[in-house]
Scaffold this active site. Structure first.
Site, short mmCIF file in Angstrom:
data_model
loop_
_atom_site.label_atom_id
_atom_site.label_comp_id
_atom_site.label_asym_id
_atom_site.label_seq_id
_atom_site.Cartn_x
_atom_site.Cartn_y
_atom_site.Cartn_z
N HIS A 259 0.68 -1.26 -0.07
CA HIS A 259 -0.09 -0.12 0.21
C HIS A 259 0.91 1.23 0.08
O HIS A 259 1.89 1.47 0.82
CB HIS A 259 -1.02 0.18 1.38
CG HIS A 259 -1.98 0.94 1.20
ND1 HIS A 259 -2.40 1.51 2.41
CD2 HIS A 259 -3.00 1.45 0.25
CE1 HIS A 259 -3.20 2.69 2.41
NE2 HIS A 259 -3.41 2.50 0.79
N HIS B 28 -1.01 11.51 -1.68
CA HIS B 28 -2.45 11.31 -1.19
C HIS B 28 -3.24 12.13 -0.88
O HIS B 28 -4.45 12.07 -1.30
CB HIS B 28 -2.46 10.09 0.01
CG HIS B 28 -3.54 9.48 0.27
ND1 HIS B 28 -4.57 9.97 1.23
CD2 HIS B 28 -4.37 8.48 0.07
CE1 HIS B 28 -5.35 9.48 1.39
NE2 HIS B 28 -5.55 8.28 0.52
#
Length: 337
Positions: free
Chosen positions: A38, A80
């Protein structure tokens, strides 16, 4: 990450080659590695950085997921959050919106010191830099389109255009990418630009609360549904598989839960716990190669892919986090766009 001996480095390199062929039991449904790190390095390195991606591939996790957003001059870069705060320790940009800054400025923003104050020269990479790294080291990319609000379509287009530009190189390296997004219109725009690149539709909410999710998946011609593991149920896995689609579960950090999901028929797991999930990743790879006919198995060319664990002056200690100063690994890679 824990220290790795020279022999272990060689075995990691050999494993990386095998890992790229670690398909699900139905390879036509999920022709990619089954365990994915991730945000590049999981919880063991600064997220969405080349340092994190390299940290994963160095220990044998040769599949990574990361987030892509556009700079103000429309350059796809890894990030992000829209607001430059959580992963940034630069007062000149603190609190600003990512898409308000140019790629030139963003490429000078340090995103390593939030993770460890001793880290220096860890900068926001462009998508092109990451593509080049992944081609060289044969790392599979799950490229998540993470648009700033109001930029959903143009981000999907820009990401897809960049991947198309390099698709021949990625395919030749054996790591054709996967595009994913929570944003339907971003993924639809990417589909129009790059219909040949596989797509995965990310869904955070419980599937039962979304009456139109199947129609959206069909419209996107997605090959996979990426589902929040906290909400996923066995019958939903079967339902998705019955549509001829793969299931990727995120973000799974408990091995018992991962094994349960795989037993249900989940095709891929995205995790923060890179080191803890390495044995599972290797087992799934071995299960695949054990099932191949002998003539179908490819020889392992270790000499072409042996990766130095301490490249660029970075060393790893037994606490499983990168602790030494980055002395040049990223500065050796062109940062400006």
């Amino acid at each position: 990450f824990s220290d790795i001996t020279h022999l272990e480095k060689i075995s990691v390199a050999a494993y990386c080659i095998m890992k790229i062929s670690a398909f699900a039991k139905d390879a036509s449904r999920w022709p990619f590695p089954r365990v994915i790190a991730h945000r590049g390095g999981g919880s063991h390195a600064p997220e969405n950085t080349i340092m994190g991606i390299k940290a994963s591939s160095d220990v044998g996790m040769c599949a990574i997921e990361f987030d892509v957003m556009l700079s103000s001059n429309k350059v796809p870069m890894l990030m992000h959050d829209e607001e430059l705060k959580r992963t940034v320790r630069d007062t000149s940009v603190d609190g600003k919106q990512f898409n308000q800054l140019t790629s030139e400025k963003l490429s000078t923003v340090d995103v390593g010191q939030y993770f460890n104050p001793e880290l220096k020269n860890v900068f926001i990479p462009t998508l092109e830099e990451v593509i080049n790294h992944c081609v060289e080291h044969k790392v599979f990319m799950n490229v998540e389109i993470k648009p700033a609000a109001g930029f959903e379509i143009r981000t999907g287009i820009a990401v897809a255009e960049q991947l198309v530009e390099h698709i021949d190189r990625l395919t030749a390296a054996g790591v054709p990418p996967l595009i994913s997004s929570f944003q339907f219109c971003s993924l639809k725009a990417a589909k129009e630009v790059a219909p040949m690149i596989h797509r995965g539709y990310l869904i955070d909410e419980p599937l039962a609360s979304l009456p139109n999710w199947k129609a959206q998946v069909v419209e996107l011609e997605a090959m996979a549904v990426h589902v929040n593991a906290d909400h996923l149920q066995r019958e939903q896995v079967r339902e998705i598989n019955d549509m001829g689609l793969a299931v990727m579960a995120f973000t799974v950090n408990d091995l018992a839960r991962a094994n349960e999901l795989l037993e249900w028929g989940v095709d891929s797991i995205c995790t923060d716990q890179v080191m803890d999930f390495l044995p599972l990743s290797r087992r799934l790879s071995e299960d695949f190669t054990d099932g191949q006919d002998e003539e179908d198995q490819q020889p392992v060319a270790v000499e072409d892919t042996c990766i130095e664990m301490h490249c660029g002056g970075n060393t790893i200690d037994s606490s499983r986090t990168i602790v030494s100063e980055c002395e040049g690994m990223l500065t050796e890679v062109p940062i400006v766009c």
